[in-house]
Design an enzyme around this catalytic site. Structure first.
Site, short mmCIF file in Angstrom:
data_model
loop_
_atom_site.label_atom_id
_atom_site.label_comp_id
_atom_site.label_asym_id
_atom_site.label_seq_id
_atom_site.Cartn_x
_atom_site.Cartn_y
_atom_site.Cartn_z
N GLY A 129 0.82 -1.21 0.00
CA GLY A 129 0.00 0.00 0.00
C GLY A 129 0.85 1.25 0.00
CB SER A 131 0.44 3.97 -5.67
OG SER A 131 1.64 3.43 -6.11
CD GLU A 247 7.55 -2.50 -5.70
OE1 GLU A 247 7.59 -2.10 -4.53
OE2 GLU A 247 6.68 -2.15 -6.52
CD GLU A 368 8.41 8.16 -18.58
OE1 GLU A 368 7.93 7.44 -17.67
OE2 GLU A 368 8.20 7.93 -19.78
#
Ligand SMILES: Cc1cc2nc3c(=O)[nH]c(=O)nc-3n(C[C@H](O)[C@H](O)[C@H](O)COP(=O)(O)OP(=O)(O)OC[C@H]3O[C@@H](n4cnc5c(N)ncnc54)[C@H](O)[C@@H]3O)c2cc1C
Length: 381
Positions: A129, A131, A247, A368
């Protein structure tokens, strides 16, 4: 398609062969059909429990917590084979990849004893949890709040794109606990939130193929125990950055579409390949081999306790671009049209891969953002 050999590969050849034998037997027995992006889309608790029984989950977790005390490189061997075979590993993926190391590093004794044995047996699943609707790339803008209330914390706010929250037993939530005048990165803390919770609403979000792998998760003044704080209060930013290294750096960042490459190679072998197809296959294979060497370097750095953020960002940027390019090259070079719900497994595999491609360069941090990390590492920012 055999992996390239190096000293790490030779040392783990027996383990690799065991995993391959297991997976091939599972495919033959009809336990699963290889699929692309299986670490996100292949949710199968029964399969996860079988992998746990083999001792291939919680491999780096000490035996005192139900794990197997093996090395990160051994874990990598298992992960590579699972992904290359398109095995349904989504149920346990997040817990095994990042929750276990996070709990080991920052968890209390009680948290380790409570969650790690289930992660190692493939029966406890986690969601991430981080974003929020206005905090994705700019994660420091997190607005979900945790407020102390006697022996509890109360959580209020909304998370989004939370993969597997509807099926997970718990999620690690990043929330604001303090107003820190030293900057936006201060004042954030992590919590282990058990699910379901009567005041945590989980709403599915459908992706382009109609499936619902991720969710919107809303905390309506949800009460969680005081002991749910993970690590030190207001240290959440540092903890999340350490978690993101796990991750971002794994083999799932370049192997998501490997089952399609394997199926295409099999098809060309059976039917014959044009010179152009051979060149295309060779180029994809050499890119995969290079990415594998880079991924191995990152795994070795992590195993040594270092935090190779820039290298991990490079692997994810190049790897997730490769995953999408692979689908595009196979689509353009093959005579089969992508199609769902068809008798042709290759057309189905191609269709699923195409529909999953847009997510590759977004999830886990967009390309990006990764390039800006690389730029900073090169001293350009
Ligand atoms: C399949 C999938 C699964 C996911 N699972 C999870 C999960 O389990 N848990 C979780 O917490 N999150 C999850 N996410 C969310 C993911 O981490 C975010 O989507 C990602 O960090 C981007 O945030 P955003 O969607 O808010 O896009 P934004 O941050 O709004 O970005 C929009 C666009 O602007 C660009 N951009 C933004 N800032 C900059 C900048 N400074 N410089 C240059 N370009 C910029 C981005 O690159 C992007 O192209 C998942 C996402 C996907 C696609």
């Amino acid at each position: 398609m055999a992996p390239p050999t190096g000293s790490a590969d030779l040392a783990h050849r027996e383990l690799r062969n065991d995993v391959r034998t297991f997976l091939e037997a599972e495919i033959c027995a009809g336990s699963f059909t290889p699929q692309c992006d299986s670490w996100m889309a292949g949710f199968d608790p029964a399969f996860s429990a079988k992998v746990g029984e083999q001792g291939w989950l919680g491999m780096v977790v000490p035996t005192a917590y139900g794990g197997h005390g093996r090395s990160p490189l051994e874990r990598l061997v298992v992960a590579e084979e699972m992904l290359a075979h398109g095995a349904p590993v989504a149920a346990h993926w997040i817990a095994d990849r990042q929750t276990a190391p996070n709990l080991l590093k920052f968890g209390t004794e009680e948290q380790k004893e409570r969650y790690l044995p289930g992660i190692a047996s493939g029966t406890t699943f986690f969601a991430i949890g981080m974003s929020e609707p206005d905090a994705g790339s700019d994660l420091a803008s997190v607005r979900t709040k945790a407020v102390e209330d006697g022996d509890s914390w109360r959580l209020t706010g909304t998370k989004v794109w939370t993969t597997g929250a509807h099926l997970a037993h718990a999620m690690i939530v990043l929330a604001r606990t303090d107003n820190d005048e030293s900057g936006r990165h201060g004042g954030l803390s992590q919590f282990v939130v058990d699910l379901p919770n009567p005041n945590v609403e989980i709403r599915p979000i459908r992706s382009i193929d109609g499936a619902a792998h991720f969710n919107e998760v809303i905390f309506h003044d949800a009460k969680i125990p005081r002991s749910a704080l993970l690590g030190a209060r207001a240290d959440g930013w540092v903890q999340v950055m350490s978690e993101l290294a796990f991750e971002r750096s794994g083999p799932e960042r370049y192997l998501s579409t490997m089952p399609l490459l394997r199926a295409w190679a099999e098809r060309l072998r059976a039917q014959g390949a044009t010179p152009e197809q051979r060149v295309a296959l060779g180029m994809l294979t050499s890119r995969a081999w290079s990415l594998r060497r880079m991924s191995l370097i990152v795994a070795t750095e992590l195993a040594a306790g270092r935090s190779p953020d820039v290298m991990a960002a490079m692997v994810k940027d190049l790897g997730s671009t490769f995953e999408g390019d692979l689908v595009d090259v196979v689509r353009r070079s093959s005579d089969i049209a992508a199609r769902l719900n068809t008798e042709d497994p290759f057309a189905e595999l191609l269709a699923h891969s195409l529909l999953h491609t847009p997510a590759f360069t977004l999830r886990g941090g967009t390309n990006e953002i990764l390039r800006s990390i690389i730029g900073r590492g090169m001293g350009l920012r």
